[in-house]
Write an enzyme that holds these catalytic residues in place. Structure first.
Site, PDB file in Angstrom:
ATOM      1  N   LYS A 119      39.107  19.661  55.111  1.00  0.00           N
ATOM      2  CA  LYS A 119      37.798  20.077  55.598  1.00  0.00           C
ATOM      3  C   LYS A 119      37.920  21.445  56.270  1.00  0.00           C
ATOM      4  CE  LYS A 119      34.394  16.489  56.289  1.00  0.00           C
ATOM      5  NZ  LYS A 119      33.467  15.888  57.230  1.00  0.00           N
TER       6      LYS A 119
ATOM      7  N   GLU B 167      27.629  -0.356  57.850  1.00  0.00           N
ATOM      8  CA  GLU B 167      26.535  -0.798  58.711  1.00  0.00           C
ATOM      9  C   GLU B 167      26.329  -2.301  58.684  1.00  0.00           C
ATOM     10  OE1 GLU B 167      25.876   3.451  57.474  1.00  0.00           O
ATOM     11  OE2 GLU B 167      26.296   1.578  56.388  1.00  0.00           O
TER      12      GLU B 167
ATOM     13  N   ARG C 177      20.269  -0.231  56.061  1.00  0.00           N
ATOM     14  CA  ARG C 177      21.320  -0.710  55.170  1.00  0.00           C
ATOM     15  C   ARG C 177      21.845  -2.086  55.592  1.00  0.00           C
ATOM     16  NH1 ARG C 177      25.490   3.963  53.737  1.00  0.00           N
ATOM     17  NH2 ARG C 177      25.267   3.023  51.683  1.00  0.00           N
TER      18      ARG C 177
END
Length: 629
Positions: free
Chosen positions: A278, A364, A392
């Site tokens: 990243k 979730e 979700r």
């Protein structure tokens, strides 16, 4: 001088370049991403990490005929630039401009919308099997981040794909980061697979085993690739039925392109493990990829800087401070987040109470049931979750929490419109989808101080309570110290006027007050969408000719609907105007502008009330009309 990037308006032109020009193109593309995001704001670290992978994919595969699904979609800026949208990057995440995520309506190269994570393998498998049914020799590729691989949905898709007769390529973009630092057993497994010690230990064991069979040992010594195959255990992904290749350097085009070309020829489910970094190529983002995950505008030469004057505290910060204060007071409190430590404001809580902090990864559904399990044992879980992500885990919310009436607090960040992230992240539906569930209560604080107090109220209840609050700052209300609650299920009158009563739910109280000043309306700060303050509602209905409800949520099934249902249940017929988010997906853009377009700023509320009740109020008798009387 014409740059390479300026000659690429679609991937077909990219595929005409000689391989020798791809490295210079990557350098130009990375510089363009950095320059663009510094001017518009947006996701940076993840996009700097996918430059070479994006080039390689479009170079090897015949896009858009071959389908690429990116997961999650905030790593697709290089993809957008190479697929004809370079000159529109200055409009990124602005009203009428490019979306920050893949959008099927925006480009044929955006094959699937992926702003929520862990959906790519399912979607790409569906595309692959559809191609087979239609007799089309197209390829389907899912590019999924290592953070997204922690979600159960990804493994459900792997389980299905491993036994499906489909030409599917799954690329694991392993950058050791999702948004927050990654967690869980899978991440530890990937790290172990990459470590030199792992390979060294495996080879030592293999030497001991193969020494008893000298011909095999000699063969292994001569053929390092074969030796590697003999000493590395079968990977998790091979157990799912995939042919596993990797890990390879995701920034090395000389590795990526030949590998992808080879895998393109293979049949059946394929899995390529690519390691990227990243923030690659921008030292500041490499050093702090979390800070540069989604920055606003900045000077690339300087990097992120602190504002000259401290900004107002955000609702997220108010929640984070409350969580620490309540955690210090009550040892039963545990904080749970699905991979959103920074976004949900739990950084300080983790530092102060590491033994009571749980980041469960991008999972979730698990987060909600995990909280329910803790609640059964006498703990008081606080689940910090974005409104859009609680969607979700809807079954778990109903079946595992509400049905058992467990005292879980849901701190719903990003309720209402979220601006630049657009419709995929808007918290438009939580009032509507929560208020129909028995045992669940919904608090709607109007400002920062109420947010702190209503969080305490929610924590003190012995059933599920959600506290919804928006992204960013509110009006800047002074926050009272301490942990005093507000009365459960009770609102208040904030302005006394005539004829029209405006019932405000949440932060739209303040534009409602501004509108009421011009129209001399009564304004109530309702605070709770469920339970409604029936005593206050019935009193306002008795004393006024018309009712207006205002909420930053879907008007269909929202708090206004709750008010109408309550009046009907009590036999009261009153003219009503329900103001909220219309029945449409609201695009990305400046939040204030979007609210104005929905008629939810002060001027819009005033105009709506005037249009609906400007003359009607003169004709309505002030007495109650009871149905059936």
């Amino acid at each position: 001088m014409t740059t390479l990037l300026q000659t690429i308006d679609d991937p077909a032109q990219l595929r005409q370049l000689p391989r020798s020009q791809l490295e210079p193109l990557a350098a130009e593309l990375r510089a363009y991403v950095l320059d663009s995001v510094s001017k518009t704001g947006g996701h940076l670290s993840s996009n700097l990490g996918t430059v070479e992978l994006t080039i390689a994919l479009h170079y090897v595969f015949n896009t858009p005929y071959d389908r690429i699904v990116w997961d999650v979609g905030h790593q697709t800026y290089p993809h957008k630039i190479l697929t004809g949208r370079r000159e529109r990057m200055h409009t990124l995440r602005q009203l009428g401009g490019l979306a920050g995520f893949p959008a099927r309506a925006e480009s044929e190269y955006d094959t699937f919308g992926t702003a929520h994570s862990s959906t790519s393998i399912s979607a790409a498998l569906g595309m692959a099997l559809a191609a087979k049914l239609k007799g089309e020799p197209r390829k389907a590729i899912a590019v999924i981040g290592d953070g997204a691989m922690t979600a159960g949905m990804a493994f459900e898709a792997l389980n299905n794909a491993g036994v499906a007769d489909a030409d599917l390529l799954v690329i694991l973009n392993d950058n050791d980061m999702s948004i927050s630092p990654p967690v869980g057993a899978l991440n530890r497994y990937l790290a172990q697979l990459m470590s030199g010690r792992f390979y060294a230990a495996g080879k030592d064991i293999a030497k001991k085993v193969l020494h008893v069979a000298p011909p095999l040992f000699e063969l292994a010594k001569r053929l390092e690739e074969h030796a590697k195959g003999m000493v590395v255990p079968a990977t998790l992904f091979e157990k799912f039925g995939f042919n596993y290749v990797g890990p390879i350097d995701g920034h090395d085009l000389e590795s990526l392109i030949p590998t992808l070309e080879n895998m393109k020829q293979l049949k059946g489910p394929q899995f390529l493990h690519v390691v990227t970094k990243k923030g690659q190529g921008y030292k500041l983002a490499e050093a702090d990829p979390v800070a540069y995950h989604g920055p606003g505008k900045f000077d690339p030469a300087v990097g992120l800087t602190k504002p000259a004057t401290p900004p107002k505290p955000t609702f997220t910060q108010v929640f984070g401070q409350w969580l620490c204060d309540m955690g210090a007071k009550d040892a039963r409190l545990v904080g749970i987040t699905p991979a959103m430590r920074e976004g949900s404001g739990l950084v300080e809580f983790e530092k102060r109470f590491p033994e009571r902090y749980y980041d469960v990864g991008i999972a979730e559904q698990h987060a909600v049931t995990f909280a329910a399990g803790m609640a059964t044992e006498g703990l008081k879980p606080v689940v910090a979750i974005y409104s859009t992500f609680l969607q979700r885990a809807y079954d778990q919310l109903i079946h595992d929490v509400a049905l058992q009436n467990l005292p879980v607090v849901f701190a719903l960040d990003r309720a209402g419109l979220v601006g630049a992230d657009g419709p995929t992240h808007a918290g438009a539906y939580d009032i509507a989808y929560l208020r129909c569930i028995p045992n669940v209560s919904i608090a709607c604080p109007a400002d920062e101080n109420e947010c702190r107090k209503l969080l305490t109220t929610a924590f003190e209840e012995n059933h599920p309570v959600a506290v919804r609050y928006p992204r960013g700052s509110g009006v800047g209300a002074a926050i009272e110290p301490g942990l005093a609650p507000l009365p459960f299920g009770k609102g208040e009158v904030r302005r006394t006027g005539k004829r029209v009563a405006v019932l405000a739910f949440g932060t739209l109280l303040y534009p409602a007050l501004a509108a009421a000043e011009k129209l001399n309306c009564t304004v109530a700060n309702m605070r709770w969408a469920k339970p409604l303050d029936l005593e206050l509602l019935l009193q306002l209905a008795k004393e006024h000719d018309a009712i207006v409800t205002v909420e930053e949520g879907a008007v269909m099934g929202g708090a206004g609907s709750a008010v109408g249902e309550a009046l009907q249940a009590h036999g009261i017929a009153k003219p009503m105007l329900q103001l909220g988010l219309r029945d449409e997906f609201i695009p990305h853009g400046d939040p204030a502008k979007l609210l104005a377009l929905q008629g939810l700023d002060a001027a819009g509320i005033e105009a709506s009330i005037t249009a609906r009740f400007g003359e009607l109020t003169e004709r309505i008798a002030p007495s109650l009309k009871v149905v059936g009387s």
